[in-house]
Design a protein around this motif. Sequence first.
Motif, PDB file in Angstrom:
ATOM      1  N   PHE A 449      54.760  59.225  32.916  1.00  0.00           N
ATOM      2  CA  PHE A 449      54.449  58.220  33.943  1.00  0.00           C
ATOM      3  C   PHE A 449      55.732  57.826  34.652  1.00  0.00           C
ATOM      4  CE2 PHE A 449      51.365  57.810  30.572  1.00  0.00           C
ATOM      5  CZ  PHE A 449      50.164  57.631  31.228  1.00  0.00           C
ATOM      6  N   LEU A 450      55.657  57.719  35.967  1.00  0.00           N
ATOM      7  CA  LEU A 450      56.749  57.073  36.689  1.00  0.00           C
ATOM      8  C   LEU A 450      56.346  55.622  36.915  1.00  0.00           C
ATOM      9  CD1 LEU A 450      58.074  59.464  39.481  1.00  0.00           C
ATOM     10  CD2 LEU A 450      59.039  59.018  37.231  1.00  0.00           C
ATOM     11  N   SER A 451      57.319  54.750  36.928  1.00  0.00           N
ATOM     12  CA  SER A 451      57.025  53.333  37.179  1.00  0.00           C
ATOM     13  C   SER A 451      57.772  52.899  38.427  1.00  0.00           C
ATOM     14  CB  SER A 451      57.479  52.487  35.988  1.00  0.00           C
ATOM     15  OG  SER A 451      58.891  52.380  36.011  1.00  0.00           O
ATOM     16  N   GLN A 452      57.464  51.689  38.837  1.00  0.00           N
ATOM     17  CA  GLN A 452      58.130  51.130  40.002  1.00  0.00           C
ATOM     18  C   GLN A 452      59.641  51.007  39.765  1.00  0.00           C
ATOM     19  OE1 GLN A 452      57.175  47.086  40.863  1.00  0.00           O
ATOM     20  NE2 GLN A 452      57.132  47.406  43.066  1.00  0.00           N
ATOM     21  N   ALA A 453      60.022  50.962  38.481  1.00  0.00           N
ATOM     22  CA  ALA A 453      61.441  50.765  38.164  1.00  0.00           C
ATOM     23  C   ALA A 453      62.249  52.061  38.252  1.00  0.00           C
ATOM     24  CB  ALA A 453      61.572  50.184  36.757  1.00  0.00           C
ATOM     25  N   HIS A 454      61.591  53.222  38.294  1.00  0.00           N
ATOM     26  CA  HIS A 454      62.343  54.484  38.384  1.00  0.00           C
ATOM     27  C   HIS A 454      62.944  54.639  39.783  1.00  0.00           C
ATOM     28  CE1 HIS A 454      59.960  55.528  34.771  1.00  0.00           C
ATOM     29  NE2 HIS A 454      61.014  56.235  34.469  1.00  0.00           N
ATOM     30  N   THR A 455      64.231  54.876  39.801  1.00  0.00           N
ATOM     31  CA  THR A 455      64.922  55.016  41.084  1.00  0.00           C
ATOM     32  C   THR A 455      65.049  56.494  41.467  1.00  0.00           C
ATOM     33  OG1 THR A 455      67.038  55.219  39.977  1.00  0.00           O
ATOM     34  CG2 THR A 455      66.355  52.984  40.573  1.00  0.00           C
ATOM     35  N   GLU A 456      65.498  56.735  42.683  1.00  0.00           N
ATOM     36  CA  GLU A 456      65.743  58.127  43.109  1.00  0.00           C
ATOM     37  C   GLU A 456      66.812  58.764  42.219  1.00  0.00           C
ATOM     38  OE1 GLU A 456      64.060  60.049  45.130  1.00  0.00           O
ATOM     39  OE2 GLU A 456      62.707  58.381  45.532  1.00  0.00           O
ATOM     40  N   GLN A 457      67.802  57.951  41.811  1.00  0.00           N
ATOM     41  CA  GLN A 457      68.858  58.485  40.928  1.00  0.00           C
ATOM     42  C   GLN A 457      68.258  58.888  39.580  1.00  0.00           C
ATOM     43  OE1 GLN A 457      69.124  55.762  42.756  1.00  0.00           O
ATOM     44  NE2 GLN A 457      70.971  56.013  43.972  1.00  0.00           N
ATOM     45  N   ASP A 458      67.315  58.057  39.084  1.00  0.00           N
ATOM     46  CA  ASP A 458      66.647  58.412  37.815  1.00  0.00           C
ATOM     47  C   ASP A 458      65.959  59.768  37.961  1.00  0.00           C
ATOM     48  OD1 ASP A 458      67.346  56.037  36.579  1.00  0.00           O
ATOM     49  OD2 ASP A 458      65.441  55.027  37.035  1.00  0.00           O
ATOM     50  N   ILE A 459      65.276  59.926  39.091  1.00  0.00           N
ATOM     51  CA  ILE A 459      64.523  61.167  39.294  1.00  0.00           C
ATOM     52  C   ILE A 459      65.475  62.362  39.390  1.00  0.00           C
ATOM     53  CG2 ILE A 459      62.963  62.379  40.908  1.00  0.00           C
ATOM     54  CD1 ILE A 459      61.588  59.613  41.315  1.00  0.00           C
TER      55      ILE A 459
END
Length: 481
Positions: A449-459
């Motif tokens: 799951f991706l959440s609203q807290a995942h940033t582009e850097q996380d991805i």
Amino acid sequence: MQQIESQNHTISQTTHAQRKIEFSPHQQKHLDSLIARYTERTKTSKQLAQKYRPVFANNRGSVGFNLLLKEMFYPILTQRSLGSRMWDVDDNEYIDLTGGYGIHLCGYNPPFIKKAISEQLEYGIQSGPQAALAGEVAELISELTGMERVTFCSVGTEAMMLALRIARAATNRNKIALFSGSYHGIFDGTLVKAETIDGNPKGVPEYPGVTQNVAEDVLVLEYGSPQSLEIIKSYEQELAAVLVEPVQQHRLGFQPKAFIQQLRELTKALGIPLIFDEMNTGFRIHPGGAQVWFGVEADIATYGKIVGGGMPLAAVAGKAVYMDRIDGGMWNYGDMSSPDVPITWSGTSYCRHSLSLAAARALLQYLKVQGATLQEQLNQRTLQFIERMNAYFEVEELPIKLSNFGSFFNVNLSENSLLLKEPTFLIGLQLIFKHMIYRGVLMPKSDGFLSQAHTEQDIDFIVQAVKDSVNELRVGGFLNT
Ligand SMILES: Cc1ncc(COP(=O)(O)O)c(C=O)c1O
């Protein structure tokens, strides 16, 4: 499509086949090195799994067991979490993709939920019929989903039990139709699979301990098949409900909108209640869930996971004609009205827990303010992520394909690839997950799951972790195409 981890749920089935696999010395060297590094990095998780195994009966210690990877077979035990991050008992930091099985739409510990729970805690913990927040939370769920009336449960399984009970009570019929491949929790009444016995399809227990008597009341149909609609017609007089997981969690790429709409038309025409299990889809694909997404109105819907804002809470919602079985229906003071509809039994000790309701209220108010934009942006980000991954797998000629429904995604294998007949190739695929954990991405099995807290850097970090894992495995003699 199949998923990467073993579908076998018993240890003996998996170990028998695995004993026959032989690695080349080069592959064995890679495996030994990975095991040494992985178990060193996550040693406390492993120690605790072994220490408590005699007393702690935990199916994470058996489901998906693989004899060859046994030394790395233990759950990563987590200690704290924030935003998109999780820290384990060895204080390793991870970008988390498990999302608490889909609970944490806004990431871990968002400030507005933390505040709501802390404030509620000051007032003490209450549960039971007096919970003052329950009405307000019911109203918010009704507003966001469009469902007429709402009642609360502690977990999704309980909501499924109750939804089926009120459908049976309202129709005075016994049989439920559901679809193979769907999951509705651990209630006996839905743990039924289809088997052909003497040429006839029959519902049989899916797991030991579920009785054939329970299975007798369940028709298990093929999802998306026009023939299933014909079978429903032929059971018109017996069906108390048709239960659907609109997008099945093990094949998220299969989104049969036309079938769902036909099913709605048919059940409406036949007077059979349609139950939508919105446990994964509710508040995720759209504030109004899969019903809005597919343009249908179910009679009853069940919600869980996201709705509790991280706390245990689930809900059954639906048209008054069904929901009135909970409380006898609408009545007023000052006149002769009374709760006249015959009720069935519901309510559990924790179903209106004040901390869960406080978290749910904060979450639902937040979702209301954000509007559908929150889901649209997150769903789009997830789609971009899986497209990026799929492009990479294609270039690398790996038979892996990610699918998503909203921010929920899973990893599937292209069944027709000859590579999947090669046992060491399959092991290599499983090792990707271990390599990723080693690199700081927590996704122990093939859904995430991706959440609203995942940033582009996380991805970017996740994508790079996959690439590095595949490269290292290839150097080690695995995953070669
Ligand atoms: C679609 C669906 N329905 C029902 C359930 C059961 O919910 P719970 O685990 O809260 O009992 C789940 C749990 O994963 C689910 O995914």
